[in-house]
Write a protein that holds these residues in place. Sequence first.
Motif, PDB file in Angstrom:
ATOM      1  N   GLY A 173      33.234  35.121  42.333  1.00 56.11           N
ATOM      2  CA  GLY A 173      33.917  35.323  41.063  1.00 56.11           C
ATOM      3  C   GLY A 173      35.368  34.884  41.134  1.00 56.11           C
ATOM      4  N   GLY A 174      36.063  35.005  40.018  1.00 59.23           N
ATOM      5  CA  GLY A 174      37.462  34.616  39.950  1.00 59.23           C
ATOM      6  C   GLY A 174      38.382  35.655  40.538  1.00 59.23           C
ATOM      7  N   LEU A 175      39.681  35.391  40.410  1.00 58.68           N
ATOM      8  CA  LEU A 175      40.683  36.297  40.978  1.00 58.68           C
ATOM      9  C   LEU A 175      40.612  37.668  40.330  1.00 58.68           C
ATOM     10  CD1 LEU A 175      43.140  36.809  42.779  1.00 58.68           C
ATOM     11  CD2 LEU A 175      44.586  35.877  40.959  1.00 58.68           C
ATOM     12  N   VAL A 176      40.466  37.700  38.998  1.00 53.62           N
ATOM     13  CA  VAL A 176      40.412  38.986  38.299  1.00 53.62           C
ATOM     14  C   VAL A 176      39.183  39.775  38.724  1.00 53.62           C
ATOM     15  CG1 VAL A 176      40.257  40.085  36.037  1.00 53.62           C
ATOM     16  CG2 VAL A 176      41.695  38.058  36.341  1.00 53.62           C
ATOM     17  N   GLY A 177      38.061  39.074  38.866  1.00 53.36           N
ATOM     18  CA  GLY A 177      36.845  39.761  39.287  1.00 53.36           C
ATOM     19  C   GLY A 177      36.953  40.322  40.692  1.00 53.36           C
ATOM     20  N   ARG A 178      37.588  39.586  41.582  1.00 54.09           N
ATOM     21  CA  ARG A 178      37.742  40.084  42.951  1.00 54.09           C
ATOM     22  C   ARG A 178      38.704  41.267  43.009  1.00 54.09           C
ATOM     23  NH1 ARG A 178      37.886  34.841  47.044  1.00 54.09           N
ATOM     24  NH2 ARG A 178      35.981  33.830  46.258  1.00 54.09           N
ATOM     25  N   LEU A 179      39.796  41.181  42.229  1.00 52.52           N
ATOM     26  CA  LEU A 179      40.724  42.315  42.193  1.00 52.52           C
ATOM     27  C   LEU A 179      40.052  43.559  41.634  1.00 52.52           C
ATOM     28  CD1 LEU A 179      44.037  40.610  40.977  1.00 52.52           C
ATOM     29  CD2 LEU A 179      43.494  41.432  43.272  1.00 52.52           C
ATOM     30  N   ARG A 180      39.205  43.369  40.617  1.00 50.08           N
ATOM     31  CA  ARG A 180      38.479  44.512  40.059  1.00 50.08           C
ATOM     32  C   ARG A 180      37.507  45.094  41.088  1.00 50.08           C
ATOM     33  NH1 ARG A 180      36.625  42.111  35.975  1.00 50.08           N
ATOM     34  NH2 ARG A 180      38.298  42.669  34.528  1.00 50.08           N
ATOM     35  N   ALA A 181      36.855  44.203  41.846  1.00 53.30           N
ATOM     36  CA  ALA A 181      35.927  44.679  42.868  1.00 53.30           C
ATOM     37  C   ALA A 181      36.651  45.466  43.957  1.00 53.30           C
ATOM     38  CB  ALA A 181      35.177  43.502  43.476  1.00 53.30           C
ATOM     39  N   TYR A 182      37.800  44.941  44.405  1.00 53.13           N
ATOM     40  CA  TYR A 182      38.559  45.661  45.423  1.00 53.13           C
ATOM     41  C   TYR A 182      39.201  46.923  44.862  1.00 53.13           C
ATOM     42  CZ  TYR A 182      38.134  42.251  49.171  1.00 53.13           C
ATOM     43  OH  TYR A 182      37.648  41.457  50.180  1.00 53.13           O
ATOM     44  N   GLY A 183      39.515  46.912  43.546  1.00 58.38           N
ATOM     45  CA  GLY A 183      40.042  48.128  42.934  1.00 58.38           C
ATOM     46  C   GLY A 183      39.047  49.270  42.983  1.00 58.38           C
ATOM     47  N   GLY A 184      37.759  48.929  42.962  1.00 60.20           N
ATOM     48  CA  GLY A 184      36.740  49.969  43.068  1.00 60.20           C
ATOM     49  C   GLY A 184      36.685  50.635  44.425  1.00 60.20           C
ATOM     50  N   LEU A 185      37.345  50.047  45.422  1.00 60.14           N
ATOM     51  CA  LEU A 185      37.377  50.651  46.751  1.00 60.14           C
ATOM     52  C   LEU A 185      38.427  51.748  46.874  1.00 60.14           C
ATOM     53  CD1 LEU A 185      37.155  47.453  48.993  1.00 60.14           C
ATOM     54  CD2 LEU A 185      35.274  48.926  48.288  1.00 60.14           C
ATOM     55  N   MET A 186      39.386  51.768  45.952  1.00 69.31           N
ATOM     56  CA  MET A 186      40.528  52.655  46.104  1.00 69.31           C
ATOM     57  C   MET A 186      40.153  54.132  45.988  1.00 69.31           C
ATOM     58  SD  MET A 186      43.104  50.778  46.850  1.00 69.31           S
ATOM     59  CE  MET A 186      41.901  49.751  47.753  1.00 69.31           C
ATOM     60  N   VAL A 187      39.268  54.460  45.028  1.00 70.45           N
ATOM     61  CA  VAL A 187      38.909  55.870  44.840  1.00 70.45           C
ATOM     62  C   VAL A 187      38.215  56.438  46.067  1.00 70.45           C
ATOM     63  CG1 VAL A 187      37.538  57.484  43.480  1.00 70.45           C
ATOM     64  CG2 VAL A 187      38.850  55.691  42.330  1.00 70.45           C
ATOM     65  N   PRO A 188      37.120  55.830  46.571  1.00 70.98           N
ATOM     66  CA  PRO A 188      36.519  56.398  47.792  1.00 70.98           C
ATOM     67  C   PRO A 188      37.447  56.333  48.995  1.00 70.98           C
ATOM     68  CG  PRO A 188      35.486  54.303  47.199  1.00 70.98           C
ATOM     69  CD  PRO A 188      36.338  54.704  46.045  1.00 70.98           C
ATOM     70  N   LEU A 189      38.332  55.308  49.046  1.00 69.48           N
ATOM     71  CA  LEU A 189      39.274  55.225  50.157  1.00 69.48           C
ATOM     72  C   LEU A 189      40.206  56.425  50.163  1.00 69.48           C
ATOM     73  CD1 LEU A 189      40.707  53.722  52.483  1.00 69.48           C
ATOM     74  CD2 LEU A 189      42.063  52.539  50.737  1.00 69.48           C
ATOM     75  N   PHE A 190      40.812  56.742  49.007  1.00 72.85           N
ATOM     76  CA  PHE A 190      41.745  57.868  48.957  1.00 72.85           C
ATOM     77  C   PHE A 190      41.021  59.206  49.112  1.00 72.85           C
ATOM     78  CE2 PHE A 190      44.611  54.723  47.017  1.00 72.85           C
ATOM     79  CZ  PHE A 190      45.763  55.005  47.730  1.00 72.85           C
ATOM     80  N   VAL A 191      39.795  59.297  48.617  1.00 74.05           N
ATOM     81  CA  VAL A 191      39.024  60.529  48.825  1.00 74.05           C
ATOM     82  C   VAL A 191      38.796  60.760  50.313  1.00 74.05           C
ATOM     83  CG1 VAL A 191      36.776  61.613  48.485  1.00 74.05           C
ATOM     84  CG2 VAL A 191      37.940  60.530  46.559  1.00 74.05           C
TER      85      VAL A 191
END
Length: 245
Positions: A173-191
């Motif tokens: 995917g594009g840059l926005v799609g990859r950033l959105r995908a990596y953004g989904g990692l933040m919640v479980p990471l901080f938990v």
Amino acid sequence: MIRLSEQRRTAPSWVRALDGRVKIALLVAYSVCLFFIDGLAGLAAAAVLLAAAGAVGRLALGPVLRAAAPAYVIAAFLLLYNGASLGWTSALVVTGRILLLVYASVVLVSLSTATELTAALQRLLAPLGRVGLPVRDATTALSIALRFMPVTAEELAAVRRAQAARGATFDSGGLVGRLRAYGGLMVPLFVGLFRRADRLACAMDARCFGAAKTPVYLDEARFSAADVVALAVGVGLCALLPFIP
């Protein structure tokens, strides 16, 4: 994957035997000199010096780079922002300073234990404790923060693998799609990080951290000839970095 704790066990005995105060002083000298470097040649020399320190400590490059993974997002933002406002050369210098500072901290943590760093910081800042400052609490928090840097990288890699096993894609995917995908990692990471912090707080409370007003050390650290030589050579090399054109 080789963990930083495994790297620490393979380090030469003379590197590990250096006093923790010497290692911290070298990190401070290196960090200060980084902010006096104005050109890419100086940053390249600083990178070579840090790589030499890692090679002497027998640290593998891959795990050190992965341990600094959380800083790459900040570095990318600084590169784009400063590139648009100050020019790409200045942006590379600013970004290089931040990355080298993070790498230097990772190297310090890799060649030291949390107990060693805590004791060294307490000894260095002991004079401030005489005026009522909470030196022990501050140094313990700082050493835990340094230790959590590689832990954060490991937690991020574990969350990414878990998400990939569930069908998530991070390389398409594009840059926005990859950033959105990596953004989904933040919640479980901080938990996961908050869960680790809660377990750490419970463990420290169970061991009555802070009950004794005077810190107790298992050993009486003293400077050796090797410590003095390493400190003098290290500070001297760091002092030369800003003068490289």
